[in-house]
Design a protein around this motif. Structure first.
Motif, mmCIF file in Angstrom:
data_model
loop_
_atom_site.group_PDB
_atom_site.id
_atom_site.type_symbol
_atom_site.label_atom_id
_atom_site.label_comp_id
_atom_site.label_asym_id
_atom_site.label_seq_id
_atom_site.Cartn_x
_atom_site.Cartn_y
_atom_site.Cartn_z
ATOM 1 N N ARG A 88 0.827 -1.206 0.000
ATOM 2 C CA ARG A 88 0.000 0.000 0.000
ATOM 3 C C ARG A 88 0.856 1.248 0.000
ATOM 4 N NH1 ARG A 88 -4.740 -1.321 4.319
ATOM 5 N NH2 ARG A 88 -5.736 0.520 3.470
ATOM 6 N N PRO A 89 1.657 1.477 -1.031
ATOM 7 C CA PRO A 89 2.297 2.792 -1.115
ATOM 8 C C PRO A 89 1.221 3.828 -1.426
ATOM 9 C CG PRO A 89 3.042 1.359 -2.906
ATOM 10 C CD PRO A 89 1.932 0.647 -2.213
ATOM 11 N N PHE A 90 1.506 5.102 -1.243
ATOM 12 C CA PHE A 90 0.549 6.144 -1.628
ATOM 13 C C PHE A 90 0.573 6.216 -3.155
ATOM 14 C CE2 PHE A 90 2.240 7.672 2.561
ATOM 15 C CZ PHE A 90 1.144 7.246 3.286
ATOM 16 N N PRO A 91 -0.456 5.705 -3.841
ATOM 17 C CA PRO A 91 -0.328 5.406 -5.269
ATOM 18 C C PRO A 91 -0.025 6.604 -6.170
ATOM 19 C CG PRO A 91 -2.581 5.075 -4.511
ATOM 20 C CD PRO A 91 -1.752 5.294 -3.302
ATOM 21 N N ALA A 92 -0.656 7.747 -5.917
ATOM 22 C CA ALA A 92 -0.506 8.852 -6.869
ATOM 23 C C ALA A 92 0.698 9.734 -6.550
ATOM 24 C CB ALA A 92 -1.780 9.698 -6.894
ATOM 25 N N LEU A 93 1.419 9.422 -5.490
ATOM 26 C CA LEU A 93 2.568 10.247 -5.125
ATOM 27 C C LEU A 93 3.851 9.643 -5.697
ATOM 28 C CD1 LEU A 93 1.805 11.149 -1.407
ATOM 29 C CD2 LEU A 93 0.846 12.082 -3.496
ATOM 30 N N ASP A 97 8.267 11.223 -2.497
ATOM 31 C CA ASP A 97 7.301 11.768 -1.552
ATOM 32 C C ASP A 97 6.761 10.689 -0.613
ATOM 33 O OD1 ASP A 97 7.706 14.192 -2.624
ATOM 34 O OD2 ASP A 97 5.789 14.359 -3.674
ATOM 35 N N VAL B 3 -4.643 13.625 -8.841
ATOM 36 C CA VAL B 3 -3.596 13.917 -9.802
ATOM 37 C C VAL B 3 -2.234 13.728 -9.149
ATOM 38 C CG1 VAL B 3 -2.598 15.742 -11.186
ATOM 39 C CG2 VAL B 3 -5.050 15.487 -11.030
ATOM 40 N N PRO B 4 -1.360 13.037 -9.824
ATOM 41 C CA PRO B 4 -0.028 12.844 -9.253
ATOM 42 C C PRO B 4 0.693 14.163 -9.070
ATOM 43 C CG PRO B 4 -0.126 12.071 -11.531
ATOM 44 C CD PRO B 4 -1.520 12.367 -11.116
ATOM 45 N N ARG B 5 1.538 14.179 -8.111
ATOM 46 C CA ARG B 5 2.313 15.355 -7.794
ATOM 47 C C ARG B 5 3.595 15.277 -8.554
ATOM 48 N NH1 ARG B 5 2.026 17.752 -2.288
ATOM 49 N NH2 ARG B 5 4.128 18.510 -2.193
ATOM 50 N N TYR B 194 1.985 17.360 3.037
ATOM 51 C CA TYR B 194 2.379 15.975 2.800
ATOM 52 C C TYR B 194 1.530 15.015 3.632
ATOM 53 C CZ TYR B 194 6.330 17.150 -0.147
ATOM 54 O OH TYR B 194 7.093 17.574 -1.193
ATOM 55 N N ALA B 198 -0.953 12.069 2.142
ATOM 56 C CA ALA B 198 -0.870 10.685 2.606
ATOM 57 C C ALA B 198 -2.252 10.187 3.015
ATOM 58 C CB ALA B 198 0.100 10.585 3.774
ATOM 59 N N ARG B 200 -5.163 11.379 2.010
ATOM 60 C CA ARG B 200 -5.986 11.284 0.803
ATOM 61 C C ARG B 200 -5.704 9.973 0.072
ATOM 62 N NH1 ARG B 200 -4.221 14.946 -4.128
ATOM 63 N NH2 ARG B 200 -3.011 13.104 -4.667
ATOM 64 N N GLU B 201 -4.438 9.610 -0.011
ATOM 65 C CA GLU B 201 -4.069 8.437 -0.797
ATOM 66 C C GLU B 201 -4.454 7.143 -0.091
ATOM 67 O OE1 GLU B 201 -2.496 8.239 -3.943
ATOM 68 O OE2 GLU B 201 -3.365 10.244 -3.919
ATOM 69 N N ASP B 202 -4.213 7.038 1.198
ATOM 70 C CA ASP B 202 -4.495 5.798 1.913
ATOM 71 C C ASP B 202 -4.423 6.090 3.407
ATOM 72 O OD1 ASP B 202 -4.461 3.305 3.180
ATOM 73 O OD2 ASP B 202 -3.411 2.353 1.516
ATOM 74 N N ALA B 205 -2.591 3.454 5.649
ATOM 75 C CA ALA B 205 -1.144 3.489 5.455
ATOM 76 C C ALA B 205 -0.558 4.756 6.068
ATOM 77 C CB ALA B 205 -0.819 3.406 3.970
#
Lengths: 240, 334, 290
Positions: A88-93, A97, B3-5, B194, B198, B200-202, B205
């Protein structure tokens, strides 16, 4: 000196006992493996140590402090970092980061966290991929990324949930080498759940065998693999 | 739709931003009154879109009740002005803690008790509706008959009292939009940004990486509410009238989120671009409809709905990221 | 105020609440199976309300007769919506589906506004003002008929899920998506059927509601919200919970409208929501998640 100690830890799900009075102690600086067939309760055990769920009974003591029932972030701040069975990495980063976020735990400045992240990425062979989006990485890379993110929080104990699963033998050897170096160089204590026996034999100084939530054997890996109960319930069943 | 950073500012983005800002500063000298009003409206939505984006785009918390912060701030500033003659900027200073506290209450209720995802969104709508009905029945603020600000002709523009011609309001909202842009940029590059990404993404995690997710989600909702509050003050003094139905209504809350979604959630420039695209198209549509002599009260809204549908289906990341790639700048402009 | 006034209003609230319950049941069925939060629920109900109102004003057809046809129209609408629009979104994030339905909601209510204008319409049946006397109680005939129809419809739905093959397949699909696929169920079609059924519930509820309330194109959002309040109050995914929540909210609204002013009544529904979230987040009949 004991870093992590579990004392009669139990967890039930709707009447089903997932983990049944499991006790063990992980010495400082050890690499300790938990093995067992699917559904033996390994991940549940991990989730309780990492604070993702609270045990129904028993105590979990880390560095002299009872941590059972603490939230996952509080457990992490005390020095336990984990990876997830399904990565589970932060997918869109970006890769960078991802690790930077872990490094922010003990660094207030983003710049300092970035420097630390770079050092870890170099250590895990990901530095040249640091600008890639995590979701675009291959599975072995994502697994190492998760290890890097966990390490960035500067844990005293690293929990690895099947970090070798799905890796090819060469990739497994690479991961084994990285983990061994981490353990040797910085004295990092590692607790891993593993199916890949070749990695367990190569890494672990001590092994605990779980079966249906019960600890059926414990000891050095060479002894455990010869234990008749273990052979019957687990190794024998999985042998080709 | 996240959107990816992409790191690396790039001189190109800075140049483009500079040119854009220059164009905005110069615009009032070249447009007529009607176009100026359209620009003010676009900037107004761009500003709120950025504030909303802090919650949804950065921290991943879908708020569908942002009108509550606008409405509260508008009523605080307008009431202080009409009843006690307190100037709008001081009213704004009073509105910030009110909006932030409201955000904190909603956030606390939701995050403490595990109300997440779309249920969180529903809770935010419920609060906005609660406020709408409450204000509709609250006589201190004239209930449903509305609160009016005295409109007097001023010889010159008075920025301190927010009384003046549309050009003054244009520059006020332009400055606010620019400030919000810089604020979002700084937030996103900071520790807090940051941690939001984090979450927002999961979220699980993020917690495993040691982030106190409750605290950072609370920061997101309070900061977003506080930033939004200025839009309320602006609204009150620009339009000079407040009706609970108008400021707190669900459709207001929905209008707010369309710009960022169409522009690109989670990007810095998306909310601004989306606001201009949407307002521009809607005004064109209104113009065409009124020119053809029809009276279709719901037409703009249907158009909004269709826009949302098309963007959701065809451009899940919004308009800005693909456009940014074409322009050769980072989709994130940071 | 004398006690019997409260009692009469309470009975009225419970009867309206049963219709609310049927409406919320639709939302619960859709969420339980398709895992999509139907943000256009109230707007879909508005379609049914306009069918009833227009049929009554143009042809003097009683809404009670329209119950089944109107539900059928909404079934087709829901089925098509899921098949054409939502199924392609099924793998997208939760909030993307939510926003998609939000777009549908905006389009429905404003299209109705364009076609029918903003004025409130109502159904004036012969029994609009009639009532039954039951001891000290006076019961509105309209509310009683509406509630009775809602109960019959609900019973039919429960029977469908329990006793028919398709109903069983849908329940299997709700329990285990992958499992349902593995055993060869056409999940996408079942999803469309379920969305259709949920829409039929709200269609029936909307038709009945015209006996009790006025219809305008823009009532949709408040009913969507009301349906959510009811479902969360009753417990997500619990069908009896949706009914209980409906009755409870109907009762709360009625008593609040009597004690304070009618325009404040939905505030009390939200207050119930906040209390439930605070003290019993899984809802009244919901199961606590592990």
């Amino acid at each position: 000196m004991t870093l992590l100690k579990l004392d009669s830890v139990s967890k039930r799900f709707r009447g089903l006992v997932a983990v049944d009075q499991v006790s063990f102690a992980v010495p400082q600086g050890a690499i300790f493996a938990v093995i067992g067939p699917n559904g033996a309760g390994k991940t549940t055990l991990f989730n309780m140590i990492a604070g993702a769920m609270a045990p129904d009974a028993g105590a979990i003591v880390f560095a002299g402090e009872a941590i059972h029932g603490l939230a996952a972030d509080a457990v992490c701040r005390r020095g336990i970092a984990r990876t997830f069975q399904l990565v589970r990495p932060f997918p869109a980063l970006t890769v960078e980061d991802n690790v930077l976020i872990g490094a922010l735990l003990h660094r207030h400045e983003v710049g300092a966290a970035r420097v630390h992240a770079h050092a870890l990425l170099a250590r895990l062979d990901l530095l040249d991929k640091r600008q890639r989006i995590a979701a675009t990485l291959t599975l072995p890379d994502r697994k190492r990324l998760e290890v890097a993110r966990a390490l960035a929080t500067e844990p005293r104990l690293l929990l690895l949930d099947e970090v070798m699963a799905g890796l090819r033998p060469t990739e497994t050897d690479r991961m084994v080498a990285i983990l061994r170096a981490l353990n040797r160089d910085s004295g990092l204590t590692i607790l891993l759940i593993e199916h890949v026996m070749r990695a367990v034999m190569a890494l672990a100084s001590r092994v605990l065998v779980l079966d249906h939530g019960v600890a059926i054997a414990q000891g050095p890996p060479e002894e455990v693999v010869r234990d008749p109960t273990v052979v019957q319930s687990y190794l024998g069943a999985e042998a080709d | 739709m996240m959107v990816p950073r992409v790191a690396g500012a790039g001189r190109r983005s800075v140049l483009l931003l500079g040119a854009l800002l220059a164009a905005f500063v110069a615009a009032p000298f070249f447009v007529n009154d009607y176009l100026l009003t359209v620009l003010i409206l676009s900037l107004y939505f761009a500003y709120i879109g950025q504030a909303w984006n802090i919650m949804m785009g950065f921290a991943g918390q879908l708020s569908l009740g942002h009108a509550i912060y606008i409405g509260l701030a508008a009523y605080v500033a307008a009431t202080l002005f009409t009843r006690l003659g307190i100037d709008p900027w001081i009213g704004f200073a009073a509105a910030i803690p009110v909006a932030a506290a409201c955000g904190a209450v909603i956030g606390f209720l939701a995050f403490r008790f595990g109300v997440a995802g779309v249920y969180f969104a529903i809770l935010t709508i419920a609060f906005a509706e609660f406020a709408r009905i409450g204000f509709d029945n609250w006589n201190l603020v004239n209930a449903s008959s509305g609160l009016f600000l005295p409109v007097t002709q001023y010889a010159h523009n008075d920025v301190w009292r927010l009384r003046g011609d549309p050009t003054m309001f244009y520059y006020v909202i332009l400055a606010a939009t620019a400030v919000a842009f810089v604020l979002c940029h700084l937030l996103l590059r900071s520790r807090i940004g940051y941690c939001w990404l984090a979450i927002r993404e999961d979220e699980e995690a993020a917690r495993a990486a040691g982030i106190d997710t409750f605290r950072y989600k609370m920061y997101a909702v309070t900061i977003s509410a506080a930033v939004t509050s200025f839009a309320g003050v602006f609204y009150a003094f620009f339009y000079n009238n407040l009706f609970p139905e108008q400021v707190f209504g669900i459709s207001r809350s929905i209008e707010i989120i369309l710009g960022p979604i169409i522009g690109g959630v989670g990007t810095l420039f998306g909310p601004i671009l989306g606001a201009f695209v949407l307002t521009g198209l809607a005004e064109t549509l209104n113009f065409v409809i009124s020119a053809s002599g029809l009276d279709l009260p719901g037409a703009t809204q249907v158009f909004y709905g269709v826009c949302l549908l098309v963007v959701m289906a065809a451009l899940p990341d919004g308009v800005w990221p693909p456009l940014a790639r074409r322009l050769g700048v980072s989709g994130d402009v940071k | 105020m004398p006690l019997d006034v409260y009692l009469n209003v309470a009975v009225g609230g419970v009867l309206t609440g049963l219709v609310y319950g049927l409406m919320a049941l639709g939302l619960s069925v859709i969420f339980g199976v398709v895992r999509v939060v139907n943000f256009a629920h109230g707007e879909m109900m508005t379609i049914a309300m306009f069918i009833a109102v227009v049929a009554f004003s143009a042809f003097h057809i009683d809404p009670l007769i329209l119950l089944v046809p109107s539900a059928a129209v909404l079934f087709v609408f829901g089925y098509s919506l899921q098949a054409a629009l939502i199924n392609p979104f099924i793998t997208r994030p939760e909030h993307a589906q939510f926003l998609l339905l939000l777009a549908v909601a905006i389009i429905i209510s404003n299209a109705l506004l364009i076609v029918f204008g903003p004025d409130a319409r109502s159904v004036q049946t012969a029994y609009a003002l009639a009532s039954f006397q039951l001891g000290p109680l006076i019961i509105d005939a309209s509310k009683l008929y509406a509630a009775a129809a809602a109960v019959v419809f609900t019973a039919a739905l429960f029977a469908f899920f329990r006793f028919t093959l398709v109903g069983t397949a849908i329940r299997a699909c709700a329990d285990n998506y992958t499992g349902a696929q593995v055993v060869g169920l056409d999940v996408k079609r079942l999803y469309a059927l379920t969305f259709g059924l949920g829409a039929a519930c709200v269609g029936a509820a909307g038709t009945m509601l015209t006996l009790v309330v006025d219809t305008t194109p823009l009532v949709g959002p408040s009913y969507t919200l009301l349906a959510f309040v009811i479902v969360i109050t009753g417990g997500l995914g619990s069908l009896p919970g949706a009914l209980l929540g409906g009755v409870l909210i109907g009762l709360t609204e009625a008593l609040a409208g009597l004690t304070f002013t009618p325009s404040l009544k939905s505030m009390f529904a939200f207050a119930v929501l906040v209390l439930v979230l605070l003290f019993r987040p899984q809802g009244l009949l919901g199961r606590r998640s592990a």
